[in-house]
Motif scaffolding. Structure first.
Motif, PDB file in Angstrom:
ATOM      1  N   ILE A  80       0.943  -1.346  -0.021  1.00  0.00           N
ATOM      2  CA  ILE A  80      -0.042  -0.132   0.097  1.00  0.00           C
ATOM      3  C   ILE A  80       0.995   1.268   0.001  1.00  0.00           C
ATOM      4  CG2 ILE A  80      -1.714   1.406   1.505  1.00  0.00           C
ATOM      5  CD1 ILE A  80      -2.702  -1.485   2.331  1.00  0.00           C
ATOM      6  N   LYS A  81       0.719   2.166  -0.964  1.00  0.00           N
ATOM      7  CA  LYS A  81       1.710   3.034  -1.094  1.00  0.00           C
ATOM      8  C   LYS A  81       1.229   4.297  -1.761  1.00  0.00           C
ATOM      9  CE  LYS A  81       4.040   1.800  -5.473  1.00  0.00           C
ATOM     10  NZ  LYS A  81       5.076   1.693  -6.381  1.00  0.00           N
ATOM     11  N   ASN A  82       1.754   5.531  -1.436  1.00  0.00           N
ATOM     12  CA  ASN A  82       1.447   6.687  -1.982  1.00  0.00           C
ATOM     13  C   ASN A  82       0.191   7.129  -1.882  1.00  0.00           C
ATOM     14  OD1 ASN A  82       2.680   8.886  -3.159  1.00  0.00           O
ATOM     15  ND2 ASN A  82       1.802   8.409  -5.153  1.00  0.00           N
ATOM     16  N   MET A  83      -0.499   7.100  -0.561  1.00  0.00           N
ATOM     17  CA  MET A  83      -1.912   7.622  -0.489  1.00  0.00           C
ATOM     18  C   MET A  83      -1.716   9.096   0.086  1.00  0.00           C
ATOM     19  SD  MET A  83      -2.848   4.682  -1.327  1.00  0.00           S
ATOM     20  CE  MET A  83      -4.771   4.709  -0.863  1.00  0.00           C
ATOM     21  N   SER A  84      -2.448   9.669  -0.026  1.00  0.00           N
ATOM     22  CA  SER A  84      -2.729  11.141   0.265  1.00  0.00           C
ATOM     23  C   SER A  84      -3.075  11.431   1.766  1.00  0.00           C
ATOM     24  CB  SER A  84      -3.342  12.175  -0.552  1.00  0.00           C
ATOM     25  OG  SER A  84      -4.555  11.658  -0.578  1.00  0.00           O
ATOM     26  N   GLY A  85      -3.836  10.358   2.388  1.00  0.00           N
ATOM     27  CA  GLY A  85      -4.461  10.362   3.591  1.00  0.00           C
ATOM     28  C   GLY A  85      -3.630   9.194   4.576  1.00  0.00           C
ATOM     29  N   PHE A  86      -4.143   8.031   4.402  1.00  0.00           N
ATOM     30  CA  PHE A  86      -3.931   7.061   5.361  1.00  0.00           C
ATOM     31  C   PHE A  86      -3.466   5.885   4.302  1.00  0.00           C
ATOM     32  CE2 PHE A  86      -6.867   9.557   7.362  1.00  0.00           C
ATOM     33  CZ  PHE A  86      -6.377   9.589   8.892  1.00  0.00           C
ATOM     34  N   GLY A  87      -2.349   5.064   4.774  1.00  0.00           N
ATOM     35  CA  GLY A  87      -2.343   3.922   4.208  1.00  0.00           C
ATOM     36  C   GLY A  87      -3.248   2.880   4.673  1.00  0.00           C
ATOM     37  N   ILE A  88      -3.351   2.546   6.015  1.00  0.00           N
ATOM     38  CA  ILE A  88      -4.537   1.838   6.519  1.00  0.00           C
ATOM     39  C   ILE A  88      -5.058   2.571   7.743  1.00  0.00           C
ATOM     40  CG2 ILE A  88      -4.926  -0.409   8.029  1.00  0.00           C
ATOM     41  CD1 ILE A  88      -2.604  -1.467   6.577  1.00  0.00           C
ATOM     42  N   LEU A  89      -6.504   2.729   7.791  1.00  0.00           N
ATOM     43  CA  LEU A  89      -7.284   3.252   8.795  1.00  0.00           C
ATOM     44  C   LEU A  89      -8.198   1.966   9.304  1.00  0.00           C
ATOM     45  CD1 LEU A  89      -8.231   5.590  10.490  1.00  0.00           C
ATOM     46  CD2 LEU A  89      -9.745   6.280   8.641  1.00  0.00           C
ATOM     47  N   THR A  90      -8.099   1.808  10.411  1.00  0.00           N
ATOM     48  CA  THR A  90      -9.025   1.007  11.076  1.00  0.00           C
ATOM     49  C   THR A  90      -9.841   1.841  12.365  1.00  0.00           C
ATOM     50  OG1 THR A  90      -7.827  -0.184  12.892  1.00  0.00           O
ATOM     51  CG2 THR A  90      -7.683  -1.067  10.648  1.00  0.00           C
ATOM     52  N   ARG A  91     -11.080   1.203  12.538  1.00  0.00           N
ATOM     53  CA  ARG A  91     -11.809   1.487  13.895  1.00  0.00           C
ATOM     54  C   ARG A  91     -12.219   0.454  14.433  1.00  0.00           C
ATOM     55  NH1 ARG A  91     -13.849   5.811  10.218  1.00  0.00           N
ATOM     56  NH2 ARG A  91     -12.690   7.798  11.248  1.00  0.00           N
ATOM     57  N   TYR A  92     -11.885  -0.151  15.541  1.00  0.00           N
ATOM     58  CA  TYR A  92     -11.967  -1.233  16.338  1.00  0.00           C
ATOM     59  C   TYR A  92     -12.303  -2.369  15.278  1.00  0.00           C
ATOM     60  CZ  TYR A  92     -14.716  -4.162  19.877  1.00  0.00           C
ATOM     61  OH  TYR A  92     -15.150  -5.064  20.475  1.00  0.00           O
ATOM     62  N   TYR A  93     -11.060  -3.034  14.883  1.00  0.00           N
ATOM     63  CA  TYR A  93     -11.191  -4.056  14.091  1.00  0.00           C
ATOM     64  C   TYR A  93      -9.878  -4.999  14.259  1.00  0.00           C
ATOM     65  CZ  TYR A  93     -13.234  -5.193   9.579  1.00  0.00           C
ATOM     66  OH  TYR A  93     -14.081  -6.026   8.419  1.00  0.00           O
ATOM     67  N   ASN A  94     -10.185  -6.246  13.810  1.00  0.00           N
ATOM     68  CA  ASN A  94      -8.943  -7.084  14.009  1.00  0.00           C
ATOM     69  C   ASN A  94      -8.212  -7.181  12.553  1.00  0.00           C
ATOM     70  OD1 ASN A  94      -9.064  -8.109  16.539  1.00  0.00           O
ATOM     71  ND2 ASN A  94     -10.627  -9.731  16.199  1.00  0.00           N
ATOM     72  N   LEU A  95      -7.033  -6.743  12.696  1.00  0.00           N
ATOM     73  CA  LEU A  95      -6.044  -6.686  11.311  1.00  0.00           C
ATOM     74  C   LEU A  95      -5.026  -7.655  11.610  1.00  0.00           C
ATOM     75  CD1 LEU A  95      -5.371  -5.564   8.604  1.00  0.00           C
ATOM     76  CD2 LEU A  95      -4.159  -3.730  10.015  1.00  0.00           C
ATOM     77  N   GLU A  96      -4.765  -8.531  10.648  1.00  0.00           N
ATOM     78  CA  GLU A  96      -3.380  -9.255  10.688  1.00  0.00           C
ATOM     79  C   GLU A  96      -2.837  -9.046   9.432  1.00  0.00           C
ATOM     80  OE1 GLU A  96      -1.818 -13.983  10.467  1.00  0.00           O
ATOM     81  OE2 GLU A  96      -4.125 -13.527  10.725  1.00  0.00           O
ATOM     82  N   ALA A  97      -1.787  -8.401   9.555  1.00  0.00           N
ATOM     83  CA  ALA A  97      -0.656  -8.118   8.139  1.00  0.00           C
ATOM     84  C   ALA A  97       0.584  -8.829   8.182  1.00  0.00           C
ATOM     85  CB  ALA A  97      -0.561  -6.743   8.217  1.00  0.00           C
ATOM     86  N   VAL A  98       0.798  -9.534   7.262  1.00  0.00           N
ATOM     87  CA  VAL A  98       1.968 -10.505   6.946  1.00  0.00           C
ATOM     88  C   VAL A  98       2.612 -10.187   5.754  1.00  0.00           C
ATOM     89  CG1 VAL A  98       2.749 -13.002   6.881  1.00  0.00           C
ATOM     90  CG2 VAL A  98       0.664 -12.312   8.326  1.00  0.00           C
ATOM     91  N   ASN A  99       4.059  -9.842   5.858  1.00  0.00           N
ATOM     92  CA  ASN A  99       4.729  -9.525   4.841  1.00  0.00           C
ATOM     93  C   ASN A  99       4.317  -8.373   3.890  1.00  0.00           C
ATOM     94  OD1 ASN A  99       7.388 -10.151   3.459  1.00  0.00           O
ATOM     95  ND2 ASN A  99       6.153 -11.371   1.865  1.00  0.00           N
TER      96      ASN A  99
END
Length: 200
Positions: A109-128
């Motif tokens: 995820i690249k070159n976003m003018s605001g956020f790459g990732i935005l969560t609100r009360y979430y389960n996020l798993e990010a690998v590699n």
């Protein structure tokens, strides 16, 4: 927006290229599911419609991928999400126990003018994964939730405008209409074998 309706599933096959016009995006409704099945040789690409070389690294050309009260089966594997406002936004209602889930694997995820990732009360798993060049935050994990990043690089070398926000932001509360904090559980926030770096 293109919409994944409630309780429906969108499957995006390897090699697919998805182009969004200005202010457009993909919205996954409540109990909806997105499965992005890219591969190493044939990743899935999400980007703006302007293909001229001038626009190759211009952020903010489209809006976001938004999982709004989606299912707990959302998966994005081998994707490149670039040049929008928010790469991935995922949020659950605060009375959802446990919060909904999304898994990111082998994704850039690249070159976003605001956020790459935005969560609100979430389960996020990010690998590699690589999250790079965000105009505000690379990753903002707010209102609690549960988060695990393994073998990920968060690198913010944003140069298109002045940035005073941190690359990574987390909290376990929201502010109500009377400006009082409401606390939510932050189940975990693990960053395992990750790099967080940048120019600010």
């Amino acid at each position: 927006y293109a919409v994944v309706d409630s309780s429906q599933t969108l499957i995006v096959n390897e090699g697919t290229k998805v182009y969004f016009a200005n202010n457009c995006g993909l919205w996954v409704y409540r109990f909806g599911t997105i499965k992005v099945n890219g591969t190493k040789d044939f990743p899935v690409t999400f980007q703006g419609v302007r293909l001229e070389s001038y626009y190759q690294d211009i952020a903010g050309q489209w809006d976001r991928i938004w999982i709004n009260e989606g299912s707990d089966q959302n998966e994005i594997n081998y994707a490149e999400i670039r040049n929008g406002f928010i790469g991935l936004q995922a949020e659950s209602l605060f009375d959802t126990v446990p919060p909904k889930k999304v898994k990111l694997s082998n994704t850039i995820i690249k070159n976003m003018s605001g956020f790459g990732i935005l969560t609100r009360y979430y389960n996020l798993e990010a690998v590699n994964c690589v999250i790079a060049r965000g105009g505000q935050y690379l990753v903002a994990l707010v209102n609690g939730g549960g988060y695990e990043f393994r073998h990920c690089t968060l690198a913010n070398y944003w140069s298109a405008s002045q940035r005073s926000t941190p690359s990574l932001y987390m909290n376990d509360y929201a502010i109500d209409e009377n400006e009082n904090p409401i606390h939510f559980p932050l189940y975990k926030a693990d960053f395992l074998n990750c790099i967080l770096w940048g120019n600010n």
